[in-house]
Design a protein around this motif. Structure first.
Motif, PDB file in Angstrom:
ATOM      1  N   VAL A  51      -4.328 -44.578  -4.347  1.00  0.00           N
ATOM      2  CA  VAL A  51      -3.729 -45.140  -5.563  1.00  0.00           C
ATOM      3  C   VAL A  51      -3.757 -44.101  -6.687  1.00  0.00           C
ATOM      4  O   VAL A  51      -2.783 -43.953  -7.436  1.00  0.00           O
ATOM      5  CB  VAL A  51      -4.446 -46.443  -5.983  1.00  0.00           C
ATOM      6  N   ALA A  52      -4.855 -43.360  -6.795  1.00  0.00           N
ATOM      7  CA  ALA A  52      -4.938 -42.297  -7.803  1.00  0.00           C
ATOM      8  C   ALA A  52      -3.869 -41.243  -7.542  1.00  0.00           C
ATOM      9  O   ALA A  52      -3.198 -40.777  -8.478  1.00  0.00           O
ATOM     10  CB  ALA A  52      -6.329 -41.660  -7.797  1.00  0.00           C
ATOM     11  N   LEU A  53      -3.699 -40.870  -6.282  1.00  0.00           N
ATOM     12  CA  LEU A  53      -2.676 -39.890  -5.916  1.00  0.00           C
ATOM     13  C   LEU A  53      -1.286 -40.391  -6.299  1.00  0.00           C
ATOM     14  O   LEU A  53      -0.495 -39.653  -6.888  1.00  0.00           O
ATOM     15  CB  LEU A  53      -2.738 -39.595  -4.415  1.00  0.00           C
ATOM     16  N   LEU A  54      -0.972 -41.633  -6.002  1.00  0.00           N
ATOM     17  CA  LEU A  54       0.339 -42.187  -6.338  1.00  0.00           C
ATOM     18  C   LEU A  54       0.556 -42.278  -7.844  1.00  0.00           C
ATOM     19  O   LEU A  54       1.683 -42.126  -8.328  1.00  0.00           O
ATOM     20  CB  LEU A  54       0.501 -43.580  -5.720  1.00  0.00           C
ATOM     21  N   SER A  55      -0.512 -42.516  -8.588  1.00  0.00           N
ATOM     22  CA  SER A  55      -0.372 -42.677 -10.040  1.00  0.00           C
ATOM     23  C   SER A  55      -0.002 -41.366 -10.739  1.00  0.00           C
ATOM     24  O   SER A  55       0.609 -41.393 -11.808  1.00  0.00           O
ATOM     25  CB  SER A  55      -1.658 -43.250 -10.635  1.00  0.00           C
ATOM     26  N   VAL A  56      -0.345 -40.240 -10.147  1.00  0.00           N
ATOM     27  CA  VAL A  56      -0.065 -38.949 -10.796  1.00  0.00           C
ATOM     28  C   VAL A  56       1.434 -38.679 -10.903  1.00  0.00           C
ATOM     29  O   VAL A  56       1.933 -38.423 -12.009  1.00  0.00           O
ATOM     30  CB  VAL A  56      -0.823 -37.795 -10.098  1.00  0.00           C
ATOM     31  N   PRO A  57       2.227 -38.731  -9.820  1.00  0.00           N
ATOM     32  CA  PRO A  57       3.657 -38.475  -9.990  1.00  0.00           C
ATOM     33  C   PRO A  57       4.363 -39.550 -10.833  1.00  0.00           C
ATOM     34  O   PRO A  57       5.310 -39.243 -11.553  1.00  0.00           O
ATOM     35  CB  PRO A  57       4.216 -38.409  -8.574  1.00  0.00           C
ATOM     36  N   LEU A  58       3.901 -40.795 -10.747  1.00  0.00           N
ATOM     37  CA  LEU A  58       4.477 -41.838 -11.598  1.00  0.00           C
ATOM     38  C   LEU A  58       4.265 -41.504 -13.071  1.00  0.00           C
ATOM     39  O   LEU A  58       5.172 -41.637 -13.895  1.00  0.00           O
ATOM     40  CB  LEU A  58       3.856 -43.202 -11.284  1.00  0.00           C
ATOM     41  N   THR A  59       3.062 -41.063 -13.396  1.00  0.00           N
ATOM     42  CA  THR A  59       2.728 -40.744 -14.781  1.00  0.00           C
ATOM     43  C   THR A  59       3.459 -39.498 -15.251  1.00  0.00           C
ATOM     44  O   THR A  59       3.976 -39.459 -16.368  1.00  0.00           O
ATOM     45  CB  THR A  59       1.200 -40.575 -14.928  1.00  0.00           C
ATOM     46  N   THR A  60       3.527 -38.472 -14.413  1.00  0.00           N
ATOM     47  CA  THR A  60       4.221 -37.252 -14.825  1.00  0.00           C
ATOM     48  C   THR A  60       5.725 -37.496 -14.958  1.00  0.00           C
ATOM     49  O   THR A  60       6.358 -36.958 -15.869  1.00  0.00           O
ATOM     50  CB  THR A  60       3.954 -36.076 -13.870  1.00  0.00           C
ATOM     51  N   HIS A  61       6.287 -38.314 -14.083  1.00  0.00           N
ATOM     52  CA  HIS A  61       7.713 -38.644 -14.194  1.00  0.00           C
ATOM     53  C   HIS A  61       7.985 -39.360 -15.515  1.00  0.00           C
ATOM     54  O   HIS A  61       8.938 -39.021 -16.237  1.00  0.00           O
ATOM     55  CB  HIS A  61       8.159 -39.507 -13.018  1.00  0.00           C
ATOM     56  N   ALA A  62       7.155 -40.332 -15.841  1.00  0.00           N
ATOM     57  CA  ALA A  62       7.310 -41.047 -17.112  1.00  0.00           C
ATOM     58  C   ALA A  62       7.078 -40.111 -18.294  1.00  0.00           C
ATOM     59  O   ALA A  62       7.728 -40.237 -19.339  1.00  0.00           O
ATOM     60  CB  ALA A  62       6.348 -42.236 -17.165  1.00  0.00           C
ATOM     61  N   GLY A  63       6.170 -39.157 -18.136  1.00  0.00           N
ATOM     62  CA  GLY A  63       5.918 -38.179 -19.191  1.00  0.00           C
ATOM     63  C   GLY A  63       7.095 -37.244 -19.402  1.00  0.00           C
ATOM     64  O   GLY A  63       7.412 -36.871 -20.537  1.00  0.00           O
TER      65      GLY A  63
END
Length: 164
Positions: A51-63
């Motif tokens: 879940v932590a791994l998946l949250s990184v690209p989601l967060t960077t994409h939104a960023g």
């Protein structure tokens, strides 16, 4: 997902990363150093790491979406550049969490019969523990650096430093 209730999603998702990466790093380190802890954590260890791994690209994409919607600023660019470097650390946490979980779930007797190197073998445990500690520290330091640069980008010149 770029907006949540009218707020930039990055502002919300960043909290998932800031909590899960250090929590995963701590759990991984504990599990790698003490197999009993890894057995107690069970599938939760690689699950949280995933879940932590998946949250990184989601967060960077939104960023990256947010970056396109704010004024051009060198502090924002620096934050974006640092943020792009977290994914390899998160991947390392996940891979090592999976290794620690897999190794800890096998009983020593079962591993000995199948000819597979036993998890209790000291050299293997030392290597896995050292790698886990190195990746955990690297991930947490990177999260800190990214967060610090993001706070500077968001808050510079946004408040009165004199308190009046």
């Amino acid at each position: 997902m770029n907006l949540v209730n009218g707020l930039p999603a990055h502002v919300l998702l960043v909290h998932v990363v800031v909590v899960l990466i250090p929590m995963t790093a701590l759990a991984l380190t504990a599990g790698a150093l003490w197999p009993r802890v890894a057995r107690r954590l069970g599938i939760l260890l690689p699950g949280v790491a995933f879940v932590a791994l998946l949250s990184v690209p989601l967060t960077t994409h939104a960023g990256e979406w947010l970056e396109r919607h704010v004024d051009d600023d060198p502090l924002v660019r620096r934050h974006t550049e640092l943020g792009d470097g977290l994914l390899p650390w998160a991947l390392g946490l996940f891979v090592l969490a999976a290794v620690v979980w897999w190794a800890a779930r096998r009983s020593p007797a079962e591993a000995g019969r199948s000819g597979v190197l036993r998890w209790s073998a000291v050299p293997v445990r030392i290597v896995v523990a050292a790698l886990s500690l190195a990746v955990a520290v690297g991930a947490v330091v990177d999260v800190y650096r990214i967060g610090d640069s993001g706070a500077k980008a968001a808050w510079h010149d946004s408040f009165n430093k004199n308190g009046s």
